[in-house]
Design an enzyme around this catalytic site. Structure first.
Site, mmCIF file in Angstrom:
data_model
loop_
_atom_site.group_PDB
_atom_site.id
_atom_site.type_symbol
_atom_site.label_atom_id
_atom_site.label_comp_id
_atom_site.label_asym_id
_atom_site.label_seq_id
_atom_site.Cartn_x
_atom_site.Cartn_y
_atom_site.Cartn_z
ATOM 1 N N LYS A 1 13.368 -75.263 -32.782
ATOM 2 C CA LYS A 1 12.786 -76.120 -33.814
ATOM 3 C C LYS A 1 13.345 -77.540 -33.777
ATOM 4 O O LYS A 1 12.696 -78.470 -34.239
ATOM 5 C CB LYS A 1 12.969 -75.469 -35.173
ATOM 6 C CG LYS A 1 12.162 -74.163 -35.235
ATOM 7 C CD LYS A 1 12.178 -73.505 -36.582
ATOM 8 C CE LYS A 1 11.199 -72.355 -36.664
ATOM 9 N NZ LYS A 1 11.682 -71.132 -35.997
HETATM 10 C C1 LIG Z 1 10.902 -70.099 -35.750
HETATM 11 C C2 LIG Z 1 11.328 -69.192 -34.661
HETATM 12 C C3 LIG Z 1 10.412 -68.365 -34.013
HETATM 13 C C4 LIG Z 1 8.956 -68.290 -34.411
HETATM 14 O O1 LIG Z 1 8.299 -69.500 -34.193
HETATM 15 P P1 LIG Z 1 6.883 -69.764 -34.902
HETATM 16 O O2 LIG Z 1 6.518 -71.148 -34.559
HETATM 17 O O3 LIG Z 1 7.117 -69.542 -36.368
HETATM 18 O O4 LIG Z 1 5.954 -68.755 -34.339
HETATM 19 C C5 LIG Z 1 10.874 -67.588 -32.965
HETATM 20 N N1 LIG Z 1 12.163 -67.602 -32.589
HETATM 21 C C6 LIG Z 1 13.070 -68.387 -33.190
HETATM 22 C C7 LIG Z 1 14.487 -68.340 -32.750
HETATM 23 C C8 LIG Z 1 12.684 -69.205 -34.240
HETATM 24 O O5 LIG Z 1 13.584 -69.989 -34.838
#
Ligand SMILES: *Cc1c(COP(=O)(O)O)cnc(C)c1O
Length: 465
Positions: free
Chosen positions: A112
């Protein structure tokens, strides 16, 4: 570029407006009015470019009218300069045709950061000189919260309120949020699960009195700018593995359908993607929706992959919209039905459209642990549990093309689950080393609209002082 709501009745906005708005006023999500096309030559020309330059080429059409290419380059240089790897998102080989794209070299150790480091700078840029203070409200299953807080801490003109499900995020995840003591950062632990927290956030955006009083914005993956920034690494990885000559597949551990929707956008722009594997844990609403058209939400089962423990995938609406000839009125009706019954069926057009590109699978804890062991024993790689779900799915649903699993978190973020599966305890990288010595600050609140809005109203700055 102009942005329209998936539900068709919110104002059309430019990139700046869509970025600051987050959720659209009609309850929908902003999407570009049309997908920009990248020609074969344009994709071929990405070969050899570094991450920042790739990012500028891929994102320029989306920000047109709000930022010049030079301004975009300046922001990308600052955002990706904070990553601990020169390649920003390096590729690592696991097997002859299985690859990992490491997306966790940012400040908070999860993918993210790739989007939110840029979004933090976009907010600052767009708010410079603004008269109304911005109140960012978000819900997190763990990783969005820390990445958003890191990106916004101390930035002028913004307060951030982050709701996380109390006791359902890992210690590292919680501490990455609660040890940021900047006065504009407010951490709220909700007595409930992630979906409850997310529903509270949505309710605040929809409450006319609350949103009249505060200028609200969102940094959840419903924010278009986040998805846009994630489109970049699909191009970056695919070009390194032979695109546009050769197609590539991606396997994406999925929760809110944001990351994998960015892959769909890359395909829409012209990147040759053989398939997008949607990997869920046992909270499998997306797998059920894609395999049988049944999008119905039950209760969340807590797992070792908390960032995927959700039963409503906000960004799925963007896909449904695109697969329904972008008929906003039809989506508004379909989503209203879902919101009242917690269940809906995909239309035939939606199911058929999705099956052209997506495959899906739900992976349980045993499957996850087996994938961790496979990567560890076969390639000496320690995977975090989310990435392991993606890798298990990549192996199970392999096609002709080489498959890239998105490595969404650093294994040290989920050290207990990793130790259970492969018997090693990955160390936190030096950039977050003293996390467990730092002071924490957060408040626990009941999962009610009244409690949370009262808390925010006491601390946020209203539109008109
Ligand atoms: C947020 C997250 C996901 C899922 O991502 P999305 O965009 O919500 O599908 C998967 N793995 C990790 C480690 C995350 O932080």
């Amino acid at each position: 570029m102009r942005y329209v709501s998936t539900r068709g009745s919110a104002p059309v906005l430019d990139f700046e407006g869509a970025t600051l708005a987050g959720l659209a006023a009609d309850g929908g999500l902003y999407v570009p009015a049309a997908w920009p096309a990248m020609t074969r030559d344009g994709i071929a020309a990405l070969a050899g470019l570094d991450y920042v330059e790739t990012a500028v080429r891929v994102m320029a059409p989306f920000v047109a009218g709000s930022l010049t290419e030079d301004e975009l380059r300046e922001l990308c240089t600052a955002a990706y300069g904070r990553f601990a790897h020169k390649a920003v998102t390096p590729l690592v080989q696991l097997e002859s045709d299985q690859w990992l794209l490491e997306l966790f070299h940012g400040p908070t150790l999860a993918f993210k950061d790739v989007a939110l480091q840029l979004v933090g700078l976009l907010f600052e840029r767009f708010l410079t000189g603004a008269t109304e203070p911005l109140t960012v409200i978000g819900a997190t299953s763990g990783d969005t919260g820390s990445a958003a807080i890191d990106a916004l801490a101390g930035r002028a003109g913004v307060d951030i309120f982050m709701l996380h499900p109390h006791g359902r995020v890992s210690d590292v995840q919680r501490r990455q949020m609660t040890t940021v003591l900047a006065p504009n950062v407010h951490n709220i632990a909700i007595e409930g699960d992630f979906d409850t927290a997310q529903a509270l956030v949505k309710a605040m955006f929809r409450d006319p009195a609350f949103s009249a009083r505060f200028k609200l914005s969102a940094v959840n993956s419903i924010n278009w700018a986040r998805l846009m920034a994630q489109v970049v690494y699909y191009f970056y990885a695919a070009v390194r593995l032979g695109a546009p000559e050769r197609a590539v597949a991606f396997s994406v551990p999925t929760g809110n359908f944001g990351d994998v929707f960015a892959g769909y956008v890359a395909a829409k722009m012209g990147l040759p993607i053989e398939r997008l594997v949607v990997a869920t844990n046992v909270n499998d609403i997306l797998h059920r929706a894609l395999s049988s058209g049944d999008y119905s939400s039950g209760t969340v089962t807590p797992t070792a992959t908390p960032s995927m423990d959700i039963q409503v995938s906000s960004n799925f609406e963007r896909l449904l919209h695109d697969l329904s000839d972008r008929d906003g009125a039809a989506i508004a009706e379909q989503m209203a039905g879902f919101e009242s019954t917690r269940a809906m069926r995909l239309t035939n057009a939606q199911s058929e459209g999705a099956s052209a590109l997506f495959r899906s699978i739900a992976v349980d804890e045993d499957g996850m642990a087996a994938a961790m062991a496979r990567a560890h024993d076969g390639a000496g790689q320690v995977l975090d549990p989310h990435t392991a779900i993606g890798y298990a799915a990549a192996v199970a649903l392999k096609g002709e093309a080489p498959t890239v699993t998105l490595a969404t978190a650093h294994p040290a973020k989920f050290v207990d689950a990793v130790e259970r599966a492969v018997g090693v305890r990955p160390a936190l990288p030096p950039r977050v080393g003293d996390l467990f010595e730092r002071e924490e600050r957060y408040d626990v609140l009941p999962a009610t609209f009244e409690a949370v809005t009262a808390y925010i109203a006491e601390r946020a700055k209203p539109r008109v002082p």
